[in-house]
Write an enzyme that holds these catalytic residues in place. Structure first.
Site, PDB file in Angstrom:
ATOM      1  N   ILE A  17     -55.906 -44.296  16.508  1.00 14.44           N
ATOM      2  CA  ILE A  17     -55.166 -43.680  17.202  1.00 14.44           C
ATOM      3  C   ILE A  17     -53.746 -45.582  17.931  1.00 14.44           C
ATOM      4  CG2 ILE A  17     -56.016 -44.052  19.566  1.00 14.44           C
ATOM      5  CD1 ILE A  17     -54.092 -41.517  19.645  1.00 14.44           C
ATOM      6  N   ASP A  40     -59.509 -44.266  25.334  1.00 13.92           N
ATOM      7  CA  ASP A  40     -58.882 -44.960  26.576  1.00 13.92           C
ATOM      8  C   ASP A  40     -59.523 -46.560  26.635  1.00 13.92           C
ATOM      9  OD1 ASP A  40     -58.177 -44.656  29.299  1.00 13.92           O
ATOM     10  OD2 ASP A  40     -60.212 -44.935  29.767  1.00 13.92           O
ATOM     11  N   GLY A 127     -64.959 -36.531  23.477  1.00 12.98           N
ATOM     12  CA  GLY A 127     -66.135 -37.773  23.213  1.00 12.98           C
ATOM     13  C   GLY A 127     -67.439 -37.127  24.458  1.00 12.98           C
ATOM     14  N   VAL A 128     -66.721 -38.223  25.340  1.00  6.49           N
ATOM     15  CA  VAL A 128     -67.690 -38.349  26.747  1.00  6.49           C
ATOM     16  C   VAL A 128     -67.592 -37.214  27.445  1.00  6.49           C
ATOM     17  CG1 VAL A 128     -68.196 -40.776  26.885  1.00  6.49           C
ATOM     18  CG2 VAL A 128     -66.592 -39.754  28.093  1.00  6.49           C
ATOM     19  N   TYR A 129     -66.952 -36.447  27.577  1.00  7.70           N
ATOM     20  CA  TYR A 129     -66.298 -35.461  28.674  1.00  7.70           C
ATOM     21  C   TYR A 129     -66.942 -33.957  27.849  1.00  7.70           C
ATOM     22  CZ  TYR A 129     -63.563 -37.822  32.010  1.00  7.70           C
ATOM     23  OH  TYR A 129     -62.682 -38.698  32.855  1.00  7.70           O
TER      24      TYR A 129
END
Length: 179
Positions: A17, A40, A127-129
């Protein structure tokens, strides 16, 4: 894969991205707007430290889940970064779907507010969520398609998906939306 909705396009690509040449890149942020991992971390690394300084100055209280805030794009080729806070998956009973939809809607509203014609999204919260990709993809694509049917401002929404599994899932969902 490219599909037309209204006068705009939804495009799915497999890639990074941070290299997209669009007006705005969406960052999958946390509610503290602190540098995290995954998308992020990659966006902050590519954009430069001035983005974190701008976030701290303009949004010292962070951003609530289901919303988004805008900053400049630093060293990226985009003009803006929209920092969207998606929900952590907790099994589906904590309004996760409404919060995820709201995060996408807020970014699209920011795109209109900041006069953007093109926006690149990651797969927020998957992802991590741990949001299930099939459920998140359905919400993301449906929310964007609905907005594109009613806007003249936004011409392109590109989903930049990091791995083949996520790309395949989004592709299947988008194909079912055409039937």
């Amino acid at each position: 894969m490219i599909v037309q909705f209204g006068s705009a396009l939804i495009e799915l690509v497999l890639g990074d991205i941070t290299t997209q040449e669009v007006d705005a890149i969406v960052n999958a942020a946390n509610s503290y707007l602190a540098v995290g991992g995954g998308v992020d971390g990659a966006i902050h690394d590519a954009a430069g430290s001035e983005i974190m300084q701008e976030l701290e100055r303009r949004y010292p209280d962070g951003c609530p889940t289901g919303s988004a805030v805008a900053t400049s794009a630093g060293q990226l080729s985009a003009r803006y970064i929209f920092h969207a806070v998606g929900p952590v998956w907790q099994g589906g009973g904590k309004k996760e779907s409404q919060l995820l939809e709201s995060a996408y809607e807020t970014c699209l509203n920011l795109a209109e507010q900041y006069d953007c014609q093109s926006v690149a999204f990651p797969s927020i919260s998957t992802g991590v969520y741990r949001y299930p990709v099939d459920l998140a993809g359905e919400i993301a694509l449906r929310t964007v398609a609905t907005k594109l049917e009613s806007t003249k401002q936004i011409k392109l929404v590109r989903f930049v998906l990091f791995d083949q599994g996520t790309f395949g899932c989004y592709s299947r969902i988008l194909e079912t939306m055409l039937v």
